[in-house]
Motif scaffolding. Structure first.
Motif, PDB file in Angstrom:
ATOM      1  N   ALA A 125     -18.666  37.881 -20.962  1.00  0.00           N
ATOM      2  CA  ALA A 125     -17.627  38.880 -21.229  1.00  0.00           C
ATOM      3  C   ALA A 125     -17.776  39.519 -22.604  1.00  0.00           C
ATOM      4  CB  ALA A 125     -16.250  38.224 -21.115  1.00  0.00           C
ATOM      5  N   GLY A 126     -18.829  39.173 -23.327  1.00  0.00           N
ATOM      6  CA  GLY A 126     -19.061  39.735 -24.653  1.00  0.00           C
ATOM      7  C   GLY A 126     -18.248  39.084 -25.746  1.00  0.00           C
ATOM      8  N   LYS A 127     -17.731  37.881 -25.484  1.00  0.00           N
ATOM      9  CA  LYS A 127     -16.936  37.157 -26.472  1.00  0.00           C
ATOM     10  C   LYS A 127     -17.794  36.130 -27.191  1.00  0.00           C
ATOM     11  CE  LYS A 127     -12.736  38.718 -25.288  1.00  0.00           C
ATOM     12  NZ  LYS A 127     -11.737  39.315 -26.202  1.00  0.00           N
ATOM     13  N   ASP A 128     -17.306  35.676 -28.350  1.00  0.00           N
ATOM     14  CA  ASP A 128     -17.940  34.560 -29.032  1.00  0.00           C
ATOM     15  C   ASP A 128     -17.785  33.314 -28.164  1.00  0.00           C
ATOM     16  OD1 ASP A 128     -18.086  32.187 -30.934  1.00  0.00           O
ATOM     17  OD2 ASP A 128     -18.604  33.824 -32.289  1.00  0.00           O
ATOM     18  N   PRO A 129     -18.835  32.489 -28.053  1.00  0.00           N
ATOM     19  CA  PRO A 129     -18.729  31.279 -27.220  1.00  0.00           C
ATOM     20  C   PRO A 129     -17.580  30.358 -27.625  1.00  0.00           C
ATOM     21  CG  PRO A 129     -21.002  31.674 -27.850  1.00  0.00           C
ATOM     22  CD  PRO A 129     -20.172  32.640 -28.636  1.00  0.00           C
ATOM     23  N   GLU A 130     -17.246  30.331 -28.904  1.00  0.00           N
ATOM     24  CA  GLU A 130     -16.167  29.485 -29.402  1.00  0.00           C
ATOM     25  C   GLU A 130     -14.915  30.325 -29.630  1.00  0.00           C
ATOM     26  OE1 GLU A 130     -16.383  26.280 -29.607  1.00  0.00           O
ATOM     27  OE2 GLU A 130     -18.497  26.219 -29.068  1.00  0.00           O
ATOM     28  N   PRO A 131     -13.822  30.053 -28.935  1.00  0.00           N
ATOM     29  CA  PRO A 131     -12.606  30.859 -29.090  1.00  0.00           C
ATOM     30  C   PRO A 131     -11.946  30.640 -30.444  1.00  0.00           C
ATOM     31  CG  PRO A 131     -12.175  28.942 -27.724  1.00  0.00           C
ATOM     32  CD  PRO A 131     -13.654  28.957 -27.971  1.00  0.00           C
ATOM     33  N   SER A 132     -11.331  31.709 -30.960  1.00  0.00           N
ATOM     34  CA  SER A 132     -10.610  31.605 -32.237  1.00  0.00           C
ATOM     35  C   SER A 132      -9.102  31.701 -32.039  1.00  0.00           C
ATOM     36  CB  SER A 132     -11.069  32.716 -33.183  1.00  0.00           C
ATOM     37  OG  SER A 132     -10.822  33.993 -32.615  1.00  0.00           O
ATOM     38  N   ALA A 133      -8.659  32.056 -30.837  1.00  0.00           N
ATOM     39  CA  ALA A 133      -7.228  32.179 -30.552  1.00  0.00           C
ATOM     40  C   ALA A 133      -6.940  31.626 -29.161  1.00  0.00           C
ATOM     41  CB  ALA A 133      -6.784  33.631 -30.650  1.00  0.00           C
ATOM     42  N   ALA A 134      -5.706  31.162 -28.974  1.00  0.00           N
ATOM     43  CA  ALA A 134      -5.342  30.557 -27.695  1.00  0.00           C
ATOM     44  C   ALA A 134      -3.844  30.718 -27.466  1.00  0.00           C
ATOM     45  CB  ALA A 134      -5.729  29.080 -27.672  1.00  0.00           C
ATOM     46  N   MET A 135      -3.398  30.428 -26.254  1.00  0.00           N
ATOM     47  CA  MET A 135      -1.981  30.425 -25.881  1.00  0.00           C
ATOM     48  C   MET A 135      -1.653  29.094 -25.227  1.00  0.00           C
ATOM     49  SD  MET A 135      -3.181  33.790 -24.738  1.00  0.00           S
ATOM     50  CE  MET A 135      -4.264  33.780 -26.140  1.00  0.00           C
ATOM     51  N   ILE A 136      -0.423  28.618 -25.400  1.00  0.00           N
ATOM     52  CA  ILE A 136       0.021  27.380 -24.772  1.00  0.00           C
ATOM     53  C   ILE A 136       1.326  27.635 -24.033  1.00  0.00           C
ATOM     54  CG2 ILE A 136       1.222  26.610 -26.872  1.00  0.00           C
ATOM     55  CD1 ILE A 136       0.539  23.728 -26.058  1.00  0.00           C
ATOM     56  N   ASP A 137       1.446  27.060 -22.850  1.00  0.00           N
ATOM     57  CA  ASP A 137       2.669  27.215 -22.057  1.00  0.00           C
ATOM     58  C   ASP A 137       2.652  26.158 -20.954  1.00  0.00           C
ATOM     59  OD1 ASP A 137       5.106  28.149 -21.260  1.00  0.00           O
ATOM     60  OD2 ASP A 137       4.473  30.225 -20.934  1.00  0.00           O
ATOM     61  N   SER A 138       3.725  26.123 -20.161  1.00  0.00           N
ATOM     62  CA  SER A 138       3.809  25.147 -19.082  1.00  0.00           C
ATOM     63  C   SER A 138       4.353  25.800 -17.818  1.00  0.00           C
ATOM     64  CB  SER A 138       4.702  23.969 -19.488  1.00  0.00           C
ATOM     65  OG  SER A 138       6.038  24.394 -19.617  1.00  0.00           O
ATOM     66  N   GLN A 139       4.097  25.153 -16.692  1.00  0.00           N
ATOM     67  CA  GLN A 139       4.551  25.632 -15.382  1.00  0.00           C
ATOM     68  C   GLN A 139       5.008  24.433 -14.567  1.00  0.00           C
ATOM     69  OE1 GLN A 139       1.542  26.434 -12.393  1.00  0.00           O
ATOM     70  NE2 GLN A 139       2.530  28.370 -11.838  1.00  0.00           N
ATOM     71  N   SER A 140       6.239  24.465 -14.104  1.00  0.00           N
ATOM     72  CA  SER A 140       6.746  23.396 -13.241  1.00  0.00           C
ATOM     73  C   SER A 140       6.400  23.710 -11.791  1.00  0.00           C
ATOM     74  CB  SER A 140       8.260  23.240 -13.403  1.00  0.00           C
ATOM     75  OG  SER A 140       8.581  22.799 -14.706  1.00  0.00           O
ATOM     76  N   VAL A 141       6.049  22.672 -11.034  1.00  0.00           N
ATOM     77  CA  VAL A 141       5.614  22.863  -9.649  1.00  0.00           C
ATOM     78  C   VAL A 141       6.126  21.701  -8.807  1.00  0.00           C
ATOM     79  CG1 VAL A 141       3.407  21.713 -10.098  1.00  0.00           C
ATOM     80  CG2 VAL A 141       3.610  23.272  -8.161  1.00  0.00           C
ATOM     81  N   ARG A 142       6.477  21.987  -7.577  1.00  0.00           N
ATOM     82  CA  ARG A 142       6.972  20.944  -6.675  1.00  0.00           C
ATOM     83  C   ARG A 142       5.829  20.025  -6.239  1.00  0.00           C
ATOM     84  NH1 ARG A 142      10.034  25.423  -5.637  1.00  0.00           N
ATOM     85  NH2 ARG A 142      12.291  25.089  -5.624  1.00  0.00           N
ATOM     86  N   THR A 143       6.186  18.789  -5.961  1.00  0.00           N
ATOM     87  CA  THR A 143       5.229  17.823  -5.436  1.00  0.00           C
ATOM     88  C   THR A 143       5.726  17.318  -4.082  1.00  0.00           C
ATOM     89  OG1 THR A 143       6.349  15.955  -6.476  1.00  0.00           O
ATOM     90  CG2 THR A 143       4.616  17.039  -7.752  1.00  0.00           C
ATOM     91  N   THR A 144       4.912  16.500  -3.434  1.00  0.00           N
ATOM     92  CA  THR A 144       5.344  15.813  -2.220  1.00  0.00           C
ATOM     93  C   THR A 144       5.884  14.431  -2.601  1.00  0.00           C
ATOM     94  OG1 THR A 144       3.219  14.730  -1.767  1.00  0.00           O
ATOM     95  CG2 THR A 144       3.504  16.999  -0.980  1.00  0.00           C
ATOM     96  N   GLU A 145       6.412  13.735  -1.611  1.00  0.00           N
ATOM     97  CA  GLU A 145       6.948  12.402  -1.864  1.00  0.00           C
ATOM     98  C   GLU A 145       5.858  11.385  -2.164  1.00  0.00           C
ATOM     99  OE1 GLU A 145       7.721  14.365   0.571  1.00  0.00           O
ATOM    100  OE2 GLU A 145       9.844  14.814   0.247  1.00  0.00           O
ATOM    101  N   LEU A 146       4.590  11.747  -1.945  1.00  0.00           N
ATOM    102  CA  LEU A 146       3.482  10.827  -2.171  1.00  0.00           C
ATOM    103  C   LEU A 146       3.122  10.684  -3.645  1.00  0.00           C
ATOM    104  CD1 LEU A 146       1.097  11.837   0.775  1.00  0.00           C
ATOM    105  CD2 LEU A 146       2.677   9.895   0.662  1.00  0.00           C
ATOM    106  N   ALA A 147       3.617  11.576  -4.487  1.00  0.00           N
ATOM    107  CA  ALA A 147       3.283  11.522  -5.911  1.00  0.00           C
ATOM    108  C   ALA A 147       3.724  10.192  -6.510  1.00  0.00           C
ATOM    109  CB  ALA A 147       3.940  12.676  -6.650  1.00  0.00           C
ATOM    110  N   GLU A 148       2.868   9.607  -7.348  1.00  0.00           N
ATOM    111  CA  GLU A 148       3.199   8.316  -7.977  1.00  0.00           C
ATOM    112  C   GLU A 148       4.482   8.401  -8.788  1.00  0.00           C
ATOM    113  OE1 GLU A 148      -0.848   5.696  -8.628  1.00  0.00           O
ATOM    114  OE2 GLU A 148      -0.203   7.014 -10.242  1.00  0.00           O
ATOM    115  N   THR A 149       4.602   9.456  -9.580  1.00  0.00           N
ATOM    116  CA  THR A 149       5.809   9.689 -10.366  1.00  0.00           C
ATOM    117  C   THR A 149       6.113  11.177 -10.346  1.00  0.00           C
ATOM    118  OG1 THR A 149       4.563   9.993 -12.441  1.00  0.00           O
ATOM    119  CG2 THR A 149       5.332   7.760 -11.921  1.00  0.00           C
ATOM    120  N   ARG A 150       7.350  11.520 -10.535  1.00  0.00           N
ATOM    121  CA  ARG A 150       7.758  12.919 -10.656  1.00  0.00           C
ATOM    122  C   ARG A 150       9.104  12.979 -11.344  1.00  0.00           C
ATOM    123  NH1 ARG A 150       9.419  14.877  -4.575  1.00  0.00           N
ATOM    124  NH2 ARG A 150      10.454  12.969  -3.878  1.00  0.00           N
ATOM    125  N   GLY A 151       9.433  14.138 -11.878  1.00  0.00           N
ATOM    126  CA  GLY A 151      10.693  14.312 -12.583  1.00  0.00           C
ATOM    127  C   GLY A 151      11.373  15.601 -12.165  1.00  0.00           C
TER     128      GLY A 151
END
Length: 259
Positions: free
Chosen positions: A95-121
């Protein structure tokens, strides 16, 4: 049985882009594999894209037990993650970018699971019972690191461990954009430990749709997850497998870009 071609199958160029990162037979005296690794990967890519169950893989793939064996082994030894990291570097160069990034973004996304999940909240804000995907992405939207927790775990609590992991691989990052959920001591910790600035972008909740600076990039990444039916709901029992399914989906996305 002759294998039927699926749209998710690796092309020759895509196979060449990842085959060097796969484990090889130790020596000539070792048992030869019954199944070629290329068709094993094709089966995993098919499952992630279509969202089918392991036991319902089409019969022209190897037996699901063989496919799952390799998938699970590569989750444990982090083969999927290493392939992802290698392709990420190639994607940035392409993409013509430097191989090592100098900037980033952080965030989260909640998603449903099934009853088989070991743990959930339960995420009281999003009204979702299941898991939460925490992601740090570069300016192309490609994940630099992913952590899956129960949905009731706070963003900032997970951010410390996730960012430690990301900076182990990408110490070149100098700026991270985040939303208001990451306000507090995180900015000071990030600067003292990695000399990286945290820029918190606040949503002022004005009427109408707002495109928040840089924050839209990580939101677009979460929308990419929706292209893969295995990610529409978190079907995995272990959070470690949930993380690897995300990496596999992004491997598919990056292979389309570079090959």
């Amino acid at each position: 049985m002759e294998h039927k071609m699926y749209r998710t199958d690796l092309t020759d160029k895509q196979w060449e882009a990842i085959r060097e990162y796969l484990p090889r037979t130790a020596n000539r005296g070792a048992n030869l594999r019954k199944w070629d690794l290329r068709i094993i990967i094709n089966a995993v890519l098919y499952l992630v894209k279509t969202g089918c169950q392991w036991r319902l893989l089409p019969h022209d793939f190897p037996p699901w037990q063989s496919v799952y064996y390799h998938y699970r082994k590569w989750c444990i030894n982090e083969t999927w993650f290493l392939i992802h990291q290698s392709l990420h570097r190639k994607t940035r160069i392409n993409a013509g970018k430097d191989p090592e990034p100098s900037a980033a973004m952080i965030d989260s996304q909640s998603v449903r699971t099934t009853e088989l999940a070991e743990t959930r909240g339960f995420d009281g804000y999003k009204k979702i019972k299941g898991h939460k995907r925490h992601a740090v992405v570069d300016t192309l939207g490609i994940p630099l690191g992913v952590k899956v927790t129960d949905a009731d775990v706070s963003d900032i609590k997970t951010a410390y461990n996730l960012l430690e992991h990301v900076f182990f691989w990408f110490f070149s990052i100098q700026l991270i954009w985040a939303d208001g959920g990451y306000r507090g001591d995180l900015a000071l910790w990030l600067w003292n430990k990695f000399q990286c600035k945290l820029d918190v972008v606040i949503n002022l909740r004005k009427k109408g749709f707002q495109v928040l600076p840089k924050r839209w990039i990580v939101e677009r990444t979460f929308s990419w997850f929706g292209w893969y039916r295995r990610l529409n709901i978190d079907y995995e029992r272990k959070t470690k497998h949930s993380e690897n399914i995300i990496y596999i989906a992004m491997i598919q996305l990056m292979l389309k870009r570079i090959a």
